[in-house]
Motif scaffolding. Structure first.
Motif, mmCIF file in Angstrom:
data_model
loop_
_atom_site.group_PDB
_atom_site.id
_atom_site.type_symbol
_atom_site.label_atom_id
_atom_site.label_comp_id
_atom_site.label_asym_id
_atom_site.label_seq_id
_atom_site.Cartn_x
_atom_site.Cartn_y
_atom_site.Cartn_z
ATOM 1 N N ARG A 1 -16.937 28.650 -28.175
ATOM 2 C CA ARG A 1 -15.596 28.180 -27.839
ATOM 3 C C ARG A 1 -15.116 27.050 -28.735
ATOM 4 O O ARG A 1 -13.946 27.023 -29.127
ATOM 5 C CB ARG A 1 -15.597 27.708 -26.377
ATOM 6 N N LEU A 2 -15.990 26.098 -29.049
ATOM 7 C CA LEU A 2 -15.557 24.901 -29.765
ATOM 8 C C LEU A 2 -14.935 25.260 -31.111
ATOM 9 O O LEU A 2 -15.534 25.943 -31.926
ATOM 10 C CB LEU A 2 -16.738 23.950 -29.970
ATOM 11 N N GLY A 3 -13.715 24.788 -31.309
ATOM 12 C CA GLY A 3 -13.023 25.039 -32.559
ATOM 13 C C GLY A 3 -12.268 26.346 -32.614
ATOM 14 O O GLY A 3 -11.698 26.686 -33.645
ATOM 15 N N ALA A 4 -12.223 27.097 -31.524
ATOM 16 C CA ALA A 4 -11.580 28.420 -31.557
ATOM 17 C C ALA A 4 -10.478 28.514 -30.508
ATOM 18 O O ALA A 4 -10.685 28.143 -29.358
ATOM 19 C CB ALA A 4 -12.619 29.510 -31.306
ATOM 20 N N GLY B 1 -11.115 36.198 -29.771
ATOM 21 C CA GLY B 1 -9.736 36.279 -30.228
ATOM 22 C C GLY B 1 -8.696 35.682 -29.312
ATOM 23 O O GLY B 1 -7.517 35.643 -29.661
ATOM 24 N N ILE B 2 -9.103 35.232 -28.121
ATOM 25 C CA ILE B 2 -8.177 34.560 -27.211
ATOM 26 C C ILE B 2 -8.846 33.287 -26.707
ATOM 27 O O ILE B 2 -10.017 33.035 -26.975
ATOM 28 C CB ILE B 2 -7.766 35.462 -26.024
ATOM 29 N N ASN B 3 -8.096 32.494 -25.953
ATOM 30 C CA ASN B 3 -8.619 31.212 -25.478
ATOM 31 C C ASN B 3 -9.911 31.366 -24.695
ATOM 32 O O ASN B 3 -10.057 32.291 -23.884
ATOM 33 C CB ASN B 3 -7.593 30.528 -24.572
ATOM 34 N N GLY B 4 -10.811 30.431 -24.915
ATOM 35 C CA GLY B 4 -11.974 30.304 -24.051
ATOM 36 C C GLY B 4 -11.653 29.369 -22.899
ATOM 37 O O GLY B 4 -10.523 28.896 -22.744
ATOM 38 N N HIS C 1 -2.850 27.695 -11.404
ATOM 39 C CA HIS C 1 -1.862 28.322 -12.287
ATOM 40 C C HIS C 1 -2.535 29.298 -13.233
ATOM 41 O O HIS C 1 -3.748 29.288 -13.433
ATOM 42 C CB HIS C 1 -1.072 27.267 -13.081
ATOM 43 N N ASN C 2 -1.710 30.169 -13.836
ATOM 44 C CA ASN C 2 -2.178 31.021 -14.916
ATOM 45 C C ASN C 2 -2.445 30.160 -16.146
ATOM 46 O O ASN C 2 -1.651 29.274 -16.472
ATOM 47 C CB ASN C 2 -1.106 32.053 -15.295
ATOM 48 N N GLU C 3 -3.530 30.456 -16.834
ATOM 49 C CA GLU C 3 -3.802 29.774 -18.093
ATOM 50 C C GLU C 3 -3.230 30.596 -19.256
ATOM 51 O O GLU C 3 -2.549 31.587 -19.061
ATOM 52 C CB GLU C 3 -5.302 29.522 -18.270
ATOM 53 N N VAL C 4 -3.563 30.190 -20.479
ATOM 54 C CA VAL C 4 -2.931 30.782 -21.658
ATOM 55 C C VAL C 4 -3.321 32.243 -21.866
ATOM 56 O O VAL C 4 -2.485 33.098 -22.121
ATOM 57 C CB VAL C 4 -3.279 29.954 -22.917
ATOM 58 N N ALA C 5 -4.605 32.542 -21.781
ATOM 59 C CA ALA C 5 -5.075 33.896 -22.073
ATOM 60 C C ALA C 5 -4.804 34.825 -20.893
ATOM 61 O O ALA C 5 -4.816 34.395 -19.735
ATOM 62 C CB ALA C 5 -6.569 33.880 -22.380
ATOM 63 N N PRO C 6 -4.561 36.100 -21.156
ATOM 64 C CA PRO C 6 -4.415 37.053 -20.044
ATOM 65 C C PRO C 6 -5.705 37.114 -19.239
ATOM 66 O O PRO C 6 -6.798 37.111 -19.802
ATOM 67 C CB PRO C 6 -4.127 38.385 -20.751
ATOM 68 N N GLY C 7 -5.560 37.141 -17.927
ATOM 69 C CA GLY C 7 -6.738 37.177 -17.060
ATOM 70 C C GLY C 7 -7.391 35.833 -16.854
ATOM 71 O O GLY C 7 -8.423 35.736 -16.187
#
Length: 722
Positions: A398-401, A335-338, A284-290
């Protein structure tokens, strides 16, 4: 737009989906076709050989060399029927990647004739050069011997024209130089400890298997854009880049329609993975674009880890056919999900019971609570070791962001189970019919499998019938956190069983002893349970009041491996000895230093050769314009905007130039420090402090310099896959 960026964009936008050829309309027709599994063994091996492999796999029995010859012959015949001409011991050194050395079946007889040969000795053991793999001081550079030894519990497979045989990798002196050897030890330890506890409830249990499901998140970008970004090529992440106006804020990508090119890639990648017996079930697509995700069915943990390592390799190879690059870095875009690798962990008995699945009867509830509470207690006792197991230069970003779990290790169990533990802690047991094997504990309701909502902010969450370790990085070898989790839980179960036995020997009823001990564990470990928002500042303050660690710095997190507490839990249980722990600590620090060093070099080079020249070119253009306006006798207010842009750009360039200089000087100092520990601290505290400064001012320039002169593909061009 610069020529390089223009060409990359033009190429990316002209791509069309690659046509995928499927072996059969039904997945079941080709699933595992390139694996030497049960079906292949029945065709190419006799019953005795199959029994020897299964005994080695299930009971840990050794395979003698005569039988190994028989198995090797059958394995060779099967792999040659798949087109294999070579064989390789496939192993997982402490680089984090996999390794292989290919040898041909071919063996000359004389100058005009030859034969294909594969012996039991070649199957069971080989000697790759160990000198150039990370050893952390276990081996001198001139000491080259290392041994790979066959792991029968993970089946051989064919990739291309090579038979790959999963193996462990150890030094000449016997220390583990890989991830698999200590993982196998931790799994055996868990089996022994959990089985002993299970027998308190069911004497028929003779084995406990650790089950693992690994969800894999990743980004896809067009390869032309990838090669136009030196930072992506050399570090796996963008070291600079201003956020796209549209990112993930509309939440329209998550579970959205999968782009055609991506769907073609997914189908191709899944097909290759399924041929290798990797049971991919979900995409599936995840949260961030791409960003996307794939997930397999649950498997025995050792096999699940092997399959995940193999999957990452397959993902990258197949991506080339589709002109994509897979980004497995934990934080490729700011600025977007890791991306993470959620490890779903549970324990399954030989009788088919999931020990972390709540039961319907009070007795089964007590068995569930025994393993549930022991796991919580283990994580509370060794939270810092859990944090160390997921620490890396890349996962730190990534952790915490953006929806990644924080650096504080806590456990989410949900409202119902929190209430159950509170009731359990504060009520008395009421044993009835002690001879009949049942116990009723007051106020323990029937526990539903979906007993709670999910908490995406928790690093370690109970999700119905398993624990999900969500803080593992997307490019990590999952052995590292699983070695820790298996070891600390098994150690806790061992201690729990000893406490129960001691109380029973002193004359206490067994069920009452179990309840008494578990209540104490709940009291001692409740501070690690947190049900709220792990991203909030309030939680960091609350965690500090509770005495929970918040280790944000990678070198500090890794240092836990060498603590006396860690040495005790690993050493006493024969998972990793003190030398091996010290070596791994040294290797992990070296890896951190090298990766931050590379990022620093790339960042400095890009600032000096991409960003500053683009800004100066822009300044020259603005200066020419302002000069012409002035020469025409026009008032300054008519070209004040240009002068302001010139001043702002010059200020950013000056700041970048100064920061790069200072960063390089700090790097020189760090490189001359006498030991790896000091270097790691210097890179973490002194060198990295300039990363954000350089990025901030570069990103400011990206907003000022005209688009036609900006040399690098921008976030808006990288993220939206077509």
């Amino acid at each position: 737009m610069t020529l390089m960026r223009f060409k990359a964009l033009e190429t990316a936008q002209s791509r069309t989906p690659v046509k995928v050829e499927f072996p059969s309309p039904k997945i079941s027709d080709y699933y595992g076709m390139n694996v030497f599994g049960e079906s292949a063994m029945r065709q190419f091996l006799g019953k005795e050989a199959i029994k020897a492999i299964n005994d080695a796999k299930n009971e840990g029995l050794k395979i003698d060399r005569n039988m190994a010859d028989v198995i090797a012959t059958g394995m060779k015949q099967w792999s040659m029927s798949k087109g294999a001409t070579h064989y390789s011991h496939w192993f997982q050194p402490l680089t984090g990647a996999t390794a292989e050395k290919h040898d041909a079946f071919f063996e000359p007889i004389d100058v005009t004739s030859s034969m294909e040969r594969f012996s039991g000795n070649a199957l069971v053991q080989q000697e790759p050069d160990a000198s150039s793999f990370p050893s952390g001081g276990l081996r001198n550079t001139f000491e080259a011997r290392g041994y790979t030894a066959w792991d029968p519990s993970s089946p051989a497979f064919v990739i291309g024209r090579t038979l790959c045989i999963p193996t462990i990798f150890v030094s000449y002196t016997g220390e583990a130089l890989d991830f698999k050897a200590p993982l196998l030890k931790s799994l055996h330890f868990m089996d022994t400890a959990a089985t002993a506890v299970c027998k308190l409830f069911d004497k028929n249990v003779d084995k406990v298997t650790t089950s693992l499901g690994i969800e894999q998140e990743y980004f896809l970008i067009d390869e032309a854009l990838y090669y136009a970004r030196p930072d992506l090529m050399l570090t796996g992440r963008t070291l600079m880049g201003y956020s796209s106006a549209k990112g993930q804020q509309l939440e329209d990508h998550y579970f959205g329609s999968i782009p055609d090119r991506v769907m073609a890639y997914m189908a191709d990648m899944e097909t290759e993975a399924l041929k290798l017996g990797i049971p991919l079930k979900t995409r599936h697509n995840e949260v961030a674009p791409g960003q996307f995700e794939c997930a397999p069915q649950f498997e025995e943990a050792n096999l699940a880890v092997d399959h995940n390592q193999l999957l990452m390799d397959v993902m990258e190879k197949v991506a080339r056919r589709h002109h994509f690059k897979v980004l497995l870095h934990e934080k490729p875009f700011a600025g977007i999900n890791g991306s993470g690798k959620h490890n779903n962990w549970s324990l399954i008995t030989s009788t088919g019971v999931n020990l972390l699945s709540p039961g319907k009867t009070p007795l089964n509830n007590l068995q569930f609570l025994t393993f549930f509470i022991n796991t919580i207690k283990a994580v509370d006792d060794h939270a810092d070791l859990m944090r160390a197991s997921i620490a890396s230069a890349s996962n730190q970003y990534r952790l915490g962001a953006n929806e990644a779990p924080p650096s504080i290790i806590s456990i989410f169990i949900g409202t119902q189970l929190s209430n159950v533990l509170e009731s359990f802690e504060n009520s008395l047991s009421n044993s009835e019919d002690n001879t009949g094997g049942s116990i009723h504990v007051n106020k323990i309701p029937e526990i539903l499998m979906d007993n709670t909502d999910r908490n995406r902010t928790s690093p370690f969450a109970f999700t119905g019938n398993k624990f999900e370790f969500r803080a593992v990085g997307s490019q990590a070898n999952c052995s590292s956190p699983m070695i820790v989790l298996n070891t600390i839980v098994a150690d806790r179960l061992k201690q729990f069983k000893a406490e129960v036995d001691s109380k029973v020997q002193a004359g206490q009823n067994q069920e009452e002893a179990i309840v008494e001990i578990l209540r104490r564990y709940v009291k001692e470990s409740k501070k690690v349970i947190f049900e709220g928002n792990g991203y909030s500042d309030e939680w960091a303050e609350e965690a500090a009041r509770r005495g929970l660690s918040n280790i944000k710095d990678v070198p500090t997190a890794l240092h836990v491996y060498t603590s006396e507490k860690s040495k005790k839990v690993f050493g006493e249980n024969n998972i990793l000895n003190e030398r091996e722990l010290e070596a791994r600590y040294e290797i992990l620090l070296e890896d951190f230093v090298k990766k931050v060093q590379i990022e620093s070099r790339v960042l400095g080079d890009m600032a000096n050769t991409y960003i500053i020249p683009a800004a100066i070119s822009f300044q020259n253009k603005i200066a020419d314009f302002a000069t012409n306006m002035k020469n025409l006798g026009l008032p300054e207010e008519d070209y004040k905007v240009a002068l302001d842009a010139l001043k702002e750009s010059a200020s950013h360039v000056s700041t970048i130039k100064t920061a790069v200089y200072k960063m390089v000087e700090e790097r020189k100092v760090a490189n001359n420090l006498p030991n790896t520990e000091e270097k790691a601290d210097a890179y973490s505290q002194k060198v990295k402090q300039y990363f954000d400064v350089i990025r901030k001012h570069s990103d400011k320039l990206e907003r000022i310099v005209e688009d036609a002169q900006w040399p690098l593909p921008k976030y808006r061009e990288l993220l939206f896959v077509k």
